[in-house]
Design a protein around this motif. Structure first.
Motif, short mmCIF file in Angstrom:
data_model
loop_
_atom_site.label_atom_id
_atom_site.label_comp_id
_atom_site.label_asym_id
_atom_site.label_seq_id
_atom_site.Cartn_x
_atom_site.Cartn_y
_atom_site.Cartn_z
N LYS A 126 0.83 -1.19 0.00
CA LYS A 126 0.00 0.00 0.00
C LYS A 126 0.87 1.26 0.00
CE LYS A 126 -4.07 -1.95 0.20
NZ LYS A 126 -4.89 -1.90 1.42
N VAL A 127 0.41 2.27 -0.69
CA VAL A 127 1.06 3.59 -0.66
C VAL A 127 0.55 4.31 0.58
CG1 VAL A 127 1.36 5.78 -1.84
CG2 VAL A 127 1.23 3.67 -3.17
N ARG A 128 1.43 4.55 1.53
CA ARG A 128 1.00 5.10 2.81
C ARG A 128 1.56 6.50 3.09
NH1 ARG A 128 -1.75 1.32 5.50
NH2 ARG A 128 -1.46 -0.86 4.93
N ASN A 129 2.58 6.90 2.40
CA ASN A 129 3.15 8.23 2.65
C ASN A 129 3.88 8.71 1.40
OD1 ASN A 129 5.93 7.09 2.77
ND2 ASN A 129 5.16 6.13 4.63
N PRO A 130 4.23 9.99 1.35
CA PRO A 130 4.90 10.53 0.16
C PRO A 130 6.22 9.83 -0.18
CG PRO A 130 4.02 12.32 1.48
CD PRO A 130 3.83 11.07 2.29
N ARG A 131 6.87 9.26 0.79
CA ARG A 131 8.13 8.56 0.49
C ARG A 131 7.88 7.33 -0.36
NH1 ARG A 131 11.94 7.25 5.12
NH2 ARG A 131 13.31 7.02 3.33
#
Length: 461
Positions: free
Chosen positions: A202-207
């Motif tokens: 999952k994409v959870r943060n800008p990093r």
């Protein structure tokens, strides 16, 4: 991964790590409580020779003889010839081989001392077996070393320290077991945390976004539990931190340099990522800044702009593209700001063809010349091709990705779709970003508002 990545993993999964550590300690405690305590008793014997004349030379020879014999006596101590008499004397219900497993015989290096250690659940019995074994070893050695040519054994074993029963068991070692259980649980918890992170797509943060693309992260919209009740947050609660995030997105968008004008397609990888609310709120924020904004609902499959803004949407873009209505007749002003909205109209059977038509291109060109900014709310990229087709007619696409909902594979696929058709990506916007916890990007405080907000950015910008 860098050190901060591991620290982030530990912070994010501290509950799992703590739980497994406690489980490890609990398992060690249960193991220790179910083990039968074992007590150890130790007796020591000294090996010496009976020298005839007592000269220094005889003493040296006798000492060397004793040292040479000690390793052999250590092995003899656990043999049946020694242990069978012990079993008979103490009336033990066991065999010599079984008793040997309880006995440990050793001798310090270059020493004539033999230590006999016994472990048993009964401390008194452990001491009795150790003393009996030392005595039996002495008798066995005397018998072995006595030959037909010698009337008496040249070697004598003397007990120098009899075994005494102890009060403290040597096993289980509860403190050691608890420490080992805690360490094993901790190691398992860390391993599970790292494994969860590696398997989490999952994409959870800008990093996470920065690892996939070098396009800039131009905004992070914080999670709002009441977003469904107040999708147009700039109108419902202008001082809310989510509203301020849209203003920050507006500011960042002004620094995005795009060839071909200031028309943007707002899209996402999959449905329900907040692209429509992002498009509407961004359009309002731009209009609040004095920009003449055209908001076009180009989602001809599931249009939502008209519902969000509370306007009539039965006639709109579809009617304009097929020549059934004029733009001036169906484009509506909204609010006390220079914002004009073109609803989607009726759902057509061929959305992709309409959006990629020459009529659509001419309409967008006319809007670019008339308005300062043109915002197009388009369908998601992966289910249909509408947004990819439309993005070629605009300056660029703004891709919305929802924190914790979109996978890296889906986002990567959406960006590949835009790249395949030759479209430009103006930037990415993360929605539903957590405001608490290890993935939070809230910090500081908003001037004059008393709340914190912030957003990450691409490390590759």
């Amino acid at each position: 991964m860098e050190l901060r990545d591991y620290l982030h993993i530990l912070r994010k999964n501290w509950l799992i790590i703590l739980a497994l550590t406690l489980v490890g300690i609990g398992a060690a405690a249960a193991y220790s409580l179910t083990r039968t305590p074992l007590y150890e008793a130790e007796s020591s014997v000294f090996v010496s020779t009976q020298a005839g004349s007592g000269t220094i030379q005889d003493l040296n020879q006798g000492s060397n003889f004793s040292l040479d014999r000690v390793p052999s006596y250590v092995l003899v101590a656990t043999s049946p010839v020694v242990l069978n008499p012990v079993i008979d004397d103490l009336g033990l219900d066991t065999t010599a081989s079984q008793l040997a497993m309880q006995i440990s015989v050793s001798s310090p290096l270059n020493s004539a001392i033999i230590n006999v250690s016994v472990q048993d659940a009964d401390p008194q019995l452990a001491a009795d077996i150790a003393n009996a074994t030392a005595a039996s070893l002495s008798d066995a050695v005397e018998e072995i070393e006595t030959t037909a040519s010698v009337s008496a054994s040249p070697v004598r074993l003397s007990v120098i320290r009899p075994a005494l029963p102890t009060t403290a068991p040597i096993s289980p070692n509860v403190p050691l077991n608890l420490a080992l259980g805690g360490l094993i649980g901790l190691a398992l918890g860390v391993a599970v945390a790292i494994l969860r992170t590696v398997l989490d797509t999952k994409v959870r943060n800008p990093r996470d976004v920065a690892a996939l693309t070098d396009r800039p992260m131009i905004g992070v919209i914080p999670f709002d539990p009441k977003a469904a009740e107040r999708p147009i947050i700039l109108e419902a609660d202008p001082t809310n931190q989510r509203a301020e995030a849209f203003r920050a997105l507006r500011t960042n968008l002004q620094f995005v340099e795009m060839d071909g004008g200031t028309s943007f397609v707002i899209t996402s990888s999959i449905p329900s990522e907040g692209k429509s609310t992002t498009a509407v709120n961004l359009a309002i924020a731009l209009a609040d800044a004095g920009k003449r904004v055209a908001l076009i609902d180009t989602d001809l499959r599931k249009p939502k702009v008209a519902d969000y803004l509370g306007i009539e949407g039965a006639v709109g873009l579809t009617d304009v593209l097929i020549g059934r209505a004029k733009v001036t007749d169906v484009m509506l002003p909204w609010g006390r700001r220079p914002l004009y909205v073109l609803p989607a109209g009726k759902v057509p059977p061929n959305p992709s063809e309409l959006l990629g038509s020459s009529q659509m291109k001419a309409l967008l060109d006319d809007f670019v010349n008339t308005f300062d900014v043109v915002i197009c709310d388009a369908p998601p990229l992966l289910p249909v091709t509408d947004a990819a087709v439309l993005s070629r007619l605009t300056a660029g696409a703004i891709v919305v990705t929802a924190a914790g909902r979109t996978t890296t594979h889906q986002l990567d696929g959406a960006l590949d779709t835009l790249e395949t058709v030759g479209a430009k990506v103006a930037g990415l916007v993360m929605t539903m970003a957590p405001t608490k916890g290890p993935d939070s990007y809230m910090y500081g405080y908003g001037y004059g508002y008393g709340y914190g907000y912030g957003y990450g950015h691409s490390d590759k910008r």
